[in-house]
Design a protein around this motif. Structure first.
Motif, PDB file in Angstrom:
ATOM      1  N   VAL A  85       0.810  -1.215   0.000  1.00  9.91           N
ATOM      2  CA  VAL A  85       0.000   0.000   0.000  1.00  9.91           C
ATOM      3  C   VAL A  85       0.848   1.271   0.000  1.00  9.91           C
ATOM      4  CG1 VAL A  85      -0.245  -0.142   2.510  1.00  9.91           C
ATOM      5  CG2 VAL A  85      -1.850   1.235   1.212  1.00  9.91           C
ATOM      6  N   GLN A 114      -4.911  -5.776  -1.218  1.00 12.76           N
ATOM      7  CA  GLN A 114      -4.164  -5.017  -2.217  1.00 12.76           C
ATOM      8  C   GLN A 114      -4.527  -5.380  -3.651  1.00 12.76           C
ATOM      9  OE1 GLN A 114      -1.200  -4.454   0.394  1.00 12.76           O
ATOM     10  NE2 GLN A 114      -2.596  -2.739   0.133  1.00 12.76           N
ATOM     11  N   ALA A 117      -7.145  -2.852  -4.214  1.00 16.45           N
ATOM     12  CA  ALA A 117      -6.643  -1.481  -4.269  1.00 16.45           C
ATOM     13  C   ALA A 117      -5.969  -1.213  -5.610  1.00 16.45           C
ATOM     14  CB  ALA A 117      -5.675  -1.245  -3.123  1.00 16.45           C
ATOM     15  N   ASP A 473      -5.610  -2.896   3.947  1.00 16.23           N
ATOM     16  CA  ASP A 473      -5.494  -1.739   3.063  1.00 16.23           C
ATOM     17  C   ASP A 473      -6.239  -0.573   3.702  1.00 16.23           C
ATOM     18  OD1 ASP A 473      -4.730  -0.495   0.606  1.00 16.23           O
ATOM     19  OD2 ASP A 473      -6.844  -0.527   0.063  1.00 16.23           O
TER      20      ASP A 473
END
Ligand code: GDP
Ligand code: MG
Length: 598
Positions: A85, A114, A117, A473
């Motif tokens: 991140v 992730q 993300a 995250d």
């Protein structure tokens, strides 16, 4: 409309450890891009630190050739990106140079925090996404389940995606064909040169080396180029492709291509990542959108242990900044630690990596003060101010209320750990928002968590509490009112600024006690008594004393006069009192090192 049908620019995105770098290795092998003799594992992670930690820190770009089943030779530009991140900034930069992304998902793990993300970043930039299910050689692999997750959670079709083992190479050839078929080739609407600077580094012989993507037009050796942001002009001395193990000079780079540029640039500030390069003679009017400026979120002081190394540290930070635009720093002084820098980072891992790089690549021994975030203070007089440095914290009498940054945090865990994770988040002053089940045995736990609770050791503790299964995250969503205080540490009544911190009131007592206890253990005994106090404002909340040596001043007296003995002891007491009053103690650097580690 110009088209460059034989180029494919893509990156690989994934949650950490799902196999990005291993897949990149296989792709390089299958395309015969690297000599067998030069091939090593995770070849794109060429930083020593990356190999050691097994993570990718820097993005890497390489140009490779692939002859597809249709008999046509394609040029692939592959960019490996970091998964953590803290390095999202790095990821979004490289995404801007690509038309597509391979989304690698571990068939034994599924979609992690992730994965999402990074995928959302890629979707935002309009990239074509090819899911790739990896590690199907493992017994516990469940590709069908993972494909379902991708379709359910991310909402992209994954039915026909390649199921591979990056380790054994199984089905990796399918990935190459998907790249050719599914990822769009570069297109351009204008003929004037526009090139996006997506990375740069400093080479002591060649000066600044710029990595760029030619978005429109073309670039030749000897062209005179101009940076759009500051108008600086240079002559191109060399340009070319980035091959896996070397830079390959070329006459010209055309639109759609990714490569490097050298132009005798000596000042590292001239080559700003995200800038647009055009030609001096026939410039474009409109710069490329560039990148969102990133704002550092975690701050700490970095000081050289040897004060004479200050200028080396300054130089080192400047060089690293060229390679990592998200690093910010400014000079600061501490009465305890001397001259150093206040540095801003995207997160704690980022801070740790920079610190290690300073130590390894520049041979610097460093002291790091406790990390802090940016707090806001509403003053009694109606003004609002921000502080990240405890030295600039206001006097309590000036403060109406204080605010701290909060995050929207998602934690992905197997269901059996839900209780543990919630308890932990509660301890970290979290505010529960929601639980969503990803499938029958995994959940996405959503909390509002203060950023300053995350920056210490949140992720490490979370991992150990969940036997390594949790993924995490977060994004900053704003500020909330919070009861903050400045914790100060005094030794012999003198403020030791390096230990000051801004902290939530509920945690101040515990922290103060920990630091004073540690200092008591560490500070060597003196001729006089030393007091160690932890204070909030004028209030002492924890206190320790280090007893003095007691030199036996009466040892030379043999028997006899008791009053004489008393006199000597009196005199000793007086002397100690005086020393205590004036006696400054030198706290050894090692004490700072071990206490700041707390
Ligand atoms: P990255 O963090 O996404 O770059 O992941 P890496 O490529 O570094 O891989 C993480 C770990 O998974 C390494 O130990 C690899 O050897 C292992 N790995 C990667 N792909 C496979 C695979 O297909 N099968 C198996 N069994 N292990 C794999
Ligand atoms: Mg990697």
């Amino acid at each position: 409309m110009y088209e460059n049908k034989n180029i494919r620019n893509f990156c690989i995105i994934a949650h950490i450890d799902h196999g990005k770098s291993t897949l990149a290795d296989r792709i390089l092998e299958l395309t015969n891009s690297v000599d067998k003799r030069e091939m090593s594992e995770q070849i794109l992670d060429n930083m020593e630190l990356e190999k050691e930690k097994g993570i990718t820190i820097k993005s890497r770009a390489v140009t490779i050739k692939y002859k597809s089943l249709d008999g046509i030779e394609y040029t692939f530009n592959l960019i490996d990106t970091p998964g953590h991140v803290d390095f999202n900034y790095e990821v979004s930069r490289t995404l801007a140079a690509c038309e597509g992304a391979l989304l690698v998902v571990d068939a034994t793990q599924g979609v992690e925090a992730q994965t999402l993300a990074n995928t959302y970043l890629a979707i935002d930039m309009n990239l074509e996404i090819i899911p790739v299910i990896n590690k199907i050689d493992l017994q516990s692999a469940n590709p069908e389940k993972v494909i379902n997750e991708i379709e359910e959670i991310i909402g992209i079709s994954a039915e026909h995606c390649p199921r591979i083992s990056a380790k054994t190479g199984l089905n990796v050839d399918q990935v190459l064909e998907h790249i050719v078929k599914d990822i769009p080739h570069p297109k351009s609407n204008c003929s004037e040169l526009r090139a996006l600077v997506f990375d740069s580094f400093y080479d002591s012989y060649k000066g600044v080396v710029i990595y760029l993507k030619i978005v429109d037009g073309s670039l030749k050796t000897n062209d005179r180029i101009k940076f759009m942001s500051n108008g600086a002009e240079f002559n191109v001395t060399e340009c070319g492709h980035l091959l896996p193990t070397k830079m390959q000079p070329l006459e010209q780079l055309n639109f759609g291509e990714v490569g490097y540029l050298i132009a005798g640039i000596k000042d590292i500030h001239e080559a700003k990542v995200g800038d647009t390069i055009t030609l001096s003679e026939n410039p474009t009017k409109n710069a490329l959108p560039g990148y969102k400026a990133v704002n550092p979120m975690v701050f700490c002081g970095i000081y050289p242990i040897e004060n004479s190394k200050y200028s080396i540290l300054k130089d080192a930070l400047e060089k690293l900044k060229l390679n990592d635009a998200s690093l910010v720093f400014e000079p600061e002084t501490s009465s305890a630690l001397g001259f150093g820098f206040r540095c801003g980072f995207l997160g704690l891992l980022h801070a740790e990596i920079i610190q290690e790089r300073l130590q390894r690549e520049f041979n610097l021994d460093l002291m790091i003060t406790a990390p802090s975030v940016i707090y806001k203070i509403q003053k009694i007089n109606g003004e609002m101010c921000s502080v990240d440095n405890p030295s600039n914290y206001l006097n309590e009498s000036q403060i109406q209320f204080t605010m701290e940054p909060v995050t929207d945090a998602h934690i992905y865990v197997p269901s059996e750990y839900i209780g543990t994770v919630m308890e932990f988040c509660q301890e970290k002053r979290g505010e529960f928002i929601n639980i969503r089940y990803i499938n029958s045995d995994r959940a996405d736990i959503n909390y509002k968590l203060p950023l300053n609770e995350i920056i210490y050791d949140f992720f490490d503790t979370l991992k150990s509490k969940t036997k390594g299964y949790a993924s995490f995250d977060y994004s900053i969503i704003g500020y909330k009112k919070s009861d903050l205080v400045k914790l100060s540490i005094l030794v012999s009544g003198e403020l030791i600024d390096a230990f000051s911190m801004i902290i939530h009131k509920s945690k101040a007592y515990y922290k103060g006690k920990k630091i004073t206890e540690k200092l008591k253990e560490q500070i060597p005994r003196q001729q006089f008594e030393v007091t160690i106090q932890a204070c909030i404002g004028n209030k002492v909340i924890a206190r320790e004393t280090i007893k003095s040596f007691r030199k036996d001043v009466t040892s030379k007296l043999y028997g006899g006069d008791i009053t004489r003995k008393k006199k000597l002891l009196e005199k000793q007491k007086e002397g100690k009192k005086r020393m205590k009053k004036f006696g400054r103690i030198e706290i050894p650097k090692s004490v700072f090192l071990s206490t700041l580690k707390l």
